[in-house]
Design a protein around this motif. Structure first.
Motif, PDB file in Angstrom:
ATOM      1  N   ILE A 192      16.370 -42.272  -3.958  1.00 49.98           N
ATOM      2  CA  ILE A 192      14.993 -41.991  -3.527  1.00 49.98           C
ATOM      3  C   ILE A 192      14.917 -42.009  -2.001  1.00 49.98           C
ATOM      4  CG2 ILE A 192      12.608 -42.800  -3.589  1.00 49.98           C
ATOM      5  CD1 ILE A 192      13.187 -44.005  -6.338  1.00 49.98           C
ATOM      6  N   VAL A 193      15.537 -43.036  -1.403  1.00 51.83           N
ATOM      7  CA  VAL A 193      15.532 -43.155   0.064  1.00 51.83           C
ATOM      8  C   VAL A 193      16.198 -41.946   0.706  1.00 51.83           C
ATOM      9  CG1 VAL A 193      16.447 -44.465   2.010  1.00 51.83           C
ATOM     10  CG2 VAL A 193      15.451 -45.660   0.057  1.00 51.83           C
ATOM     11  N   GLU A 194      17.326 -41.518   0.152  1.00 49.53           N
ATOM     12  CA  GLU A 194      18.062 -40.402   0.738  1.00 49.53           C
ATOM     13  C   GLU A 194      17.267 -39.103   0.656  1.00 49.53           C
ATOM     14  OE1 GLU A 194      21.695 -40.548  -1.425  1.00 49.53           O
ATOM     15  OE2 GLU A 194      22.616 -42.036  -0.091  1.00 49.53           O
ATOM     16  N   ALA A 246      16.263 -37.059   3.919  1.00 49.22           N
ATOM     17  CA  ALA A 246      16.605 -35.642   4.082  1.00 49.22           C
ATOM     18  C   ALA A 246      15.364 -34.838   4.457  1.00 49.22           C
ATOM     19  CB  ALA A 246      17.214 -35.100   2.786  1.00 49.22           C
ATOM     20  N   LEU A 247      14.230 -35.185   3.878  1.00 47.03           N
ATOM     21  CA  LEU A 247      12.979 -34.508   4.221  1.00 47.03           C
ATOM     22  C   LEU A 247      12.590 -34.803   5.667  1.00 47.03           C
ATOM     23  CD1 LEU A 247      10.680 -32.775   3.090  1.00 47.03           C
ATOM     24  CD2 LEU A 247       9.528 -34.876   2.397  1.00 47.03           C
ATOM     25  N   ALA A 248      12.825 -36.051   6.093  1.00 45.63           N
ATOM     26  CA  ALA A 248      12.495 -36.425   7.473  1.00 45.63           C
ATOM     27  C   ALA A 248      13.397 -35.734   8.482  1.00 45.63           C
ATOM     28  CB  ALA A 248      12.602 -37.942   7.630  1.00 45.63           C
ATOM     29  N   ALA A 249      14.630 -35.354   8.061  1.00 45.61           N
ATOM     30  CA  ALA A 249      15.585 -34.745   8.984  1.00 45.61           C
ATOM     31  C   ALA A 249      15.378 -33.239   9.140  1.00 45.61           C
ATOM     32  CB  ALA A 249      17.010 -35.014   8.493  1.00 45.61           C
ATOM     33  N   ARG A 250      14.535 -32.632   8.323  1.00 46.15           N
ATOM     34  CA  ARG A 250      14.337 -31.180   8.396  1.00 46.15           C
ATOM     35  C   ARG A 250      13.467 -30.799   9.586  1.00 46.15           C
ATOM     36  NH1 ARG A 250      12.230 -29.277   2.669  1.00 46.15           N
ATOM     37  NH2 ARG A 250      12.077 -27.326   3.829  1.00 46.15           N
ATOM     38  N   ARG A 287      14.375 -48.496   5.119  1.00 47.58           N
ATOM     39  CA  ARG A 287      14.807 -47.104   5.277  1.00 47.58           C
ATOM     40  C   ARG A 287      13.752 -46.140   4.721  1.00 47.58           C
ATOM     41  NH1 ARG A 287      20.554 -46.456   2.613  1.00 47.58           N
ATOM     42  NH2 ARG A 287      20.071 -44.265   3.098  1.00 47.58           N
ATOM     43  N   PHE A 288      13.229 -46.467   3.539  1.00 37.11           N
ATOM     44  CA  PHE A 288      12.209 -45.608   2.922  1.00 37.11           C
ATOM     45  C   PHE A 288      10.971 -45.527   3.802  1.00 37.11           C
ATOM     46  CE2 PHE A 288       8.528 -44.769   0.305  1.00 37.11           C
ATOM     47  CZ  PHE A 288       8.945 -43.770  -0.547  1.00 37.11           C
ATOM     48  N   ARG A 289      10.506 -46.691   4.271  1.00 37.02           N
ATOM     49  CA  ARG A 289       9.294 -46.738   5.080  1.00 37.02           C
ATOM     50  C   ARG A 289       9.463 -45.971   6.389  1.00 37.02           C
ATOM     51  NH1 ARG A 289       8.496 -52.518   6.716  1.00 37.02           N
ATOM     52  NH2 ARG A 289      10.146 -51.877   8.145  1.00 37.02           N
ATOM     53  N   ASP A 290      10.638 -46.144   7.037  1.00 30.65           N
ATOM     54  CA  ASP A 290      10.885 -45.449   8.304  1.00 30.65           C
ATOM     55  C   ASP A 290      10.933 -43.930   8.103  1.00 30.65           C
ATOM     56  OD1 ASP A 290      10.970 -47.899   9.487  1.00 30.65           O
ATOM     57  OD2 ASP A 290      13.162 -47.979   9.681  1.00 30.65           O
ATOM     58  N   ALA A 291      11.607 -43.488   7.010  1.00 31.67           N
ATOM     59  CA  ALA A 291      11.703 -42.043   6.747  1.00 31.67           C
ATOM     60  C   ALA A 291      10.329 -41.467   6.427  1.00 31.67           C
ATOM     61  CB  ALA A 291      12.674 -41.777   5.589  1.00 31.67           C
ATOM     62  N   ARG A 292       9.557 -42.206   5.641  1.00 24.72           N
ATOM     63  CA  ARG A 292       8.215 -41.731   5.307  1.00 24.72           C
ATOM     64  C   ARG A 292       7.347 -41.644   6.556  1.00 24.72           C
ATOM     65  NH1 ARG A 292       4.060 -44.828   1.282  1.00 24.72           N
ATOM     66  NH2 ARG A 292       4.329 -46.395   2.904  1.00 24.72           N
ATOM     67  N   SER A 293       7.475 -42.609   7.451  1.00 25.13           N
ATOM     68  CA  SER A 293       6.697 -42.581   8.698  1.00 25.13           C
ATOM     69  C   SER A 293       7.084 -41.381   9.546  1.00 25.13           C
ATOM     70  CB  SER A 293       6.930 -43.880   9.481  1.00 25.13           C
ATOM     71  OG  SER A 293       6.469 -45.004   8.746  1.00 25.13           O
ATOM     72  N   THR A 294       8.390 -41.053   9.554  1.00 27.58           N
ATOM     73  CA  THR A 294       8.852 -39.884  10.322  1.00 27.58           C
ATOM     74  C   THR A 294       8.255 -38.603   9.758  1.00 27.58           C
ATOM     75  OG1 THR A 294      10.927 -40.995  10.880  1.00 27.58           O
ATOM     76  CG2 THR A 294      10.890 -38.587  11.044  1.00 27.58           C
ATOM     77  N   VAL A 295       8.265 -38.474   8.418  1.00 27.19           N
ATOM     78  CA  VAL A 295       7.697 -37.278   7.787  1.00 27.19           C
ATOM     79  C   VAL A 295       6.206 -37.160   8.110  1.00 27.19           C
ATOM     80  CG1 VAL A 295       7.172 -36.159   5.591  1.00 27.19           C
ATOM     81  CG2 VAL A 295       9.379 -37.270   5.918  1.00 27.19           C
TER      82      VAL A 295
END
Length: 395
Positions: A114-116, A120-124, A166-174
């Motif tokens: 789920i985190v990955e 991946a969405l945050a890296a686009r 990791r999940f929270r940081d990626a979601r914040s980036t998105v």
């Protein structure tokens, strides 16, 4: 009260206010309670569903109560039963622990996946993302995380916290990318809206020019196409205004076209009448008279004047042109037939063919007289061919 166990006596306890029988019954009830608890643990083990580790812990604790208990009964037998149960539960506890470790590892892998996905969405590239779909994916990932957290095994604290970070940081980036994208999009839409509003104002100012404003309106249409998008609803409203300005110009043209077509109606009928008259050109054998008739029709055709719409005029012109072409073709054939040079060549060819035919007729008569069938056949074949040629050139 004391009880004999093997060769030894063990003091069970005191019962000062009762008879020996009452004291014995009391301490037997104490044993029965312990036996019931042992039997309950054994039944729970057989029924399954309970944690082997929990049952094993309860069995060990119960054994501590059984050994030296203030009770009268086969305490040693209860202790043996508890030892046997503890041994059985030890193997089940090991299997249970292994299954729990496997479940935890699987849960960690699931949470990591789920985190990955979110990372991946945050890296686009934010400009390449379909944000409606991406927002739905992010919401689905968060709901999946919550559901797994509620129904899955508990993860080690450090592992769970690291994955959540990791999940929270990626979601914040998105979310940050989404806000930045739509802020930029709003600016782009605002700039396009302002450009299109200015184009509309210029288009509406052309209304006084009527049909003469159409070229300028077409140039504005090119500017409109290059102005960019202002958002669907805004674009629809702006386009309605811009189109209305153009419709006013084209309606002026439509009115002129209608007036011209009304004026052209008698001219159309006049040319149709001339076309009916022109049908006689094809039926006139005398080419000179046919040409005179067509020339007269062409002169009157031009005197009729222009016709609107242009498509109607072209269609009528095409019909007259076909009559002209047919007459021209007849004139060319006649000229070729009556050309002096052509006639001279035809006369020479006729003379040569007539001489050849006369010679062949003599040869045929001689062959018949001699009875020479082969020579007769050859002369007759050659004679038929020359006569056919002579007929073809009109001799």
């Amino acid at each position: 009260m004391s009880v004999r166990e093997g060769d030894d006596w063990r003091v069970v306890g005191e019962y000062p206010d009762g008879t020996p029988d009452e004291a014995l019954a009391y301490y037997r009830r104490k044993f029965d309670d312990l036996a019931l608890r042992v039997r309950t643990l054994e039944q729970r083990r057989l029924a399954g569903g309970a944690s082997a580790a929990d049952l094993r812990g309860q069995a060990k604790k119960l054994k501590e109560e059984v050994v030296g208990a203030a009770a009268v009964g086969d305490l040693a037998g209860l202790a043996e039963r508890l030892d046997a149960l503890t041994g059985t539960l030890a193997e089940a506890s090991a299997e249970e622990a292994a299954a729990h470790r496997a479940a935890v590892e699987e849960a960690i892998a699931h949470r990591t996946s789920i985190v990955e996905r979110v990372e991946a969405l945050a890296a686009r590239d934010p400009k390449s993302i379909q944000w409606k779909q991406a927002t739905a994916e992010l919401t689905a990932a968060f709901e999946e995380w919550q559901q797994h957290q509620q129904t899955g095994p508990r993860l080690p604290k450090s592992t769970g916290q690291a994955l959540w970070k990791r999940f929270r940081d990626a979601r914040s980036t998105v979310e940050r990318h989404r806000r930045a994208f739509f802020a930029e999009l709003d600016e782009t839409h605002k700039a396009a809206r302002d450009r299109k509003t200015r184009i509309i104002e210029r288009a509406e100012a052309l209304a006084s020019k009527g049909e003469d404003g159409i070229p300028a309106y077409r140039a504005l249409l090119d500017e409109w196409k290059a102005a960019g998008r202002a958002g669907r609803k805004v674009d629809d409203a702006l386009w309605a205004r811009f189109k209305a300005a153009g419709d006013a110009l084209y309606s002026a043209r439509a009115e002129r076209d209608a007036a011209e077509q009304a004026e052209s109606a008698p001219r159309i009928e006049a040319r149709k009448t001339l076309l009916e008259e022109a049908k006689a050109v094809a039926d006139t054998a005398d080419l000179t008279k046919a040409r005179q008739l067509l020339t007269s029709i062409q002169r009157r055709w031009d005197e009729v004047g222009r016709i609107f719409p242009r498509d109607t005029e072209r269609a009528l012109d095409d019909q007259l042109r076909r009559i002209e072409n047919d007459l021209r073709a007849r004139e060319e054939v006649d000229w070729k037939r009556n050309n002096p040079e052509t006639k001279a060549r035809a006369n020479e060819a006729t003379r040569q063919l007539e001489e050849a035919i006369a010679k062949l007729e003599t040869e045929l008569a001689d062959a018949q007289a001699k009875g020479d069938k082969k020579a007769e056949s050859a002369a007759r074949e050659a004679l038929d061919a020359r006569r056919a040629w002579l007929k073809a050139i009109g001799g």
